[in-house]
Design an enzyme around this catalytic site. Structure first.
Site, PDB file in Angstrom:
ATOM      1  NE  ARG A 134      -4.378 -16.038  16.553  1.00 46.95           N
ATOM      2  CZ  ARG A 134      -3.958 -17.133  17.177  1.00 46.95           C
ATOM      3  NH1 ARG A 134      -4.463 -17.463  18.324  1.00 46.95           N
ATOM      4  NH2 ARG A 134      -2.999 -17.902  16.662  1.00 46.95           N
ATOM      5  CB  THR A 135      -6.721 -14.888  10.100  1.00 40.08           C
ATOM      6  OG1 THR A 135      -5.732 -14.265  10.909  1.00 40.08           O
ATOM      7  CG2 THR A 135      -7.204 -13.920   9.049  1.00 40.08           C
ATOM      8  CE  LYS A 169      -4.484 -32.436  -7.817  1.00 36.66           C
ATOM      9  NZ  LYS A 169      -5.864 -32.329  -8.312  1.00 36.66           N
ATOM     10  NE  ARG A 220      -2.705 -15.672   7.316  1.00 39.17           N
ATOM     11  CZ  ARG A 220      -2.680 -15.669   8.650  1.00 39.17           C
ATOM     12  NH1 ARG A 220      -2.126 -16.685   9.301  1.00 39.17           N
ATOM     13  NH2 ARG A 220      -3.209 -14.677   9.333  1.00 39.17           N
ATOM     14  CG  HIS A 254      -2.652  -9.897   9.155  1.00 37.00           C
ATOM     15  ND1 HIS A 254      -3.959 -10.121   8.753  1.00 37.00           N
ATOM     16  CD2 HIS A 254      -2.361 -10.875  10.063  1.00 37.00           C
ATOM     17  CE1 HIS A 254      -4.432 -11.178   9.392  1.00 37.00           C
ATOM     18  NE2 HIS A 254      -3.478 -11.657  10.185  1.00 37.00           N
TER      19      HIS A 254
END
Ligand code: CP
Length: 310
Positions: free
Chosen positions: A51-52, A80, A101, A129
């Protein structure tokens, strides 16, 4: 330059303005279809999302802008050994705004200190959030017609559920808000939320492990998933994951105008038989997320432009 790291970065008036713009976008989308022409949003997702990430990308496309980014740390140079700070410094040269995120609490804040473009926290570990909270506030405003005078039940994983922490932080600024905190003992709301947010703001709340005990008093029931990815011990997760399953029977005493929310993804905490109940608003809630993120992108880009040319 304005970033959105914590919901407290926005005043109540700014949230009200975002909700107003989001509602206007819903009504007159064509007015906004070129507002971000030639602008680029980077979505840097070091942790999974449906969703986000996709609502951010869809939001930018509907504003006439472009999107770039990655959907897992493994597909970026993080694999890396590149640091978040270096990644942000580099990506800032390719875009106008970043939504990120990260599994580590505080990573978006660190990124914002290094970034040349606005940073939006799209979820950091078990911490915050804020854009889910904006989504929740728009949903409550549209579905209940108000953000004050509400009794809100929060149910499930209140310990690791970052959406719950952000939502409590936002709602305590409105008048006459009461909380019913429903969780097993092991997943109770952290003490810092109780002491720093609930107690400090003199907010009325009760804690219980029984989902039905206060069902008849609730205006909002906010269900949450047990956050498997934050558990150290799989046996504990398995024991707790199905602690609450909301079904028709458990809703028997609920108000006729209860609003049932869930940030999603759902695992088992709401039986699919509830989906047809007119009080089930969680799929609508996911859709509202796109509109509030459109309003947020517009606000942060406008403020960044003002900052640049001042
Ligand atoms: N609500 C939410 O954050 O969903 P995603 O993890 O799918 O983005």
């Amino acid at each position: 330059m304005k970033n959105l790291i914590d919901i407290k970065d926005l005043s109540v008036d700014e949230i009200q303005e975002l909700i107003k713009v989001a509602k206007d976008i819903m009504q007159f989308p064509e007015k906004y279809s070129e507002r971000c022409k030639h602008k680029k949003l980077a979505t840097l997702f070091f942790e999974p999302s449906t969703r986000t990430r996709l609502s951010f990308e869809s939001a930018m496309m509907e504003l006439g802008g472009n999107v770039l980014g990655f959907s897992s740390a493994d597909s970026s140079s993080t694999a890396k050994g590149e640091s978040v700070s270096d990644t942000i410094k580099v990506v800032g040269g390719y875009c106008d705004i970043i939504a990120m995120r990260h599994p580590k609490e505080g990573a978006p804040l660190v990124a914002s200190l290094k970034s040349d473009v606005p940073i939006i926290n799209a979820g950091d570990g078990g911490h915050n959030h804020p854009t889910q909270t904006l989504t929740d506030l728009l949903t409550i405003s549209c579905e209940k017609g108000r953000l004050d005078n509400l009794t809100i039940g929060l149910c499930g994983d209140l310990k690791f559920g970052r959406t719950v922490h952000s939502l409590i932080t936002a709602m305590v600024r409105y008048k006459n808000i009461k909380f019913v905190l429903i969780s097993p003992e092991e997943l109770k709301i952290p003490d810092y939320i109780k002491e720093e947010i609930l107690d400090k703001n003199k907010i009325e709340y009760v804690e219980t492990n029984d989902i039905e005990e206060h069902m008849d008093k609730l205006d909002i029931l906010y269900m949450t998933r047990v956050q498997k990815e934050r558990f150290f011990n799989e046996a504990d997760y398995i024991r707790l994951k199905d602690y609450y399953i909301l079904n028709k029977e458990k809703l028997e005493k609920a108000k006729k105008d209860l609003c049932i929310l869930h940030p999603l993804p759902r695992v088992n905490e709401i039986a699919t038989e509830v989906d047809d109940d007119p009080r089930a608003c969680y799929f609508k809630q996911a859709k509202y997320g796109k509109y509030i993120r459109m309003a947020l992108i517009l606000k942060l880009l406008e403020e960044a432009d003002w900052y640049e040319y001042r």
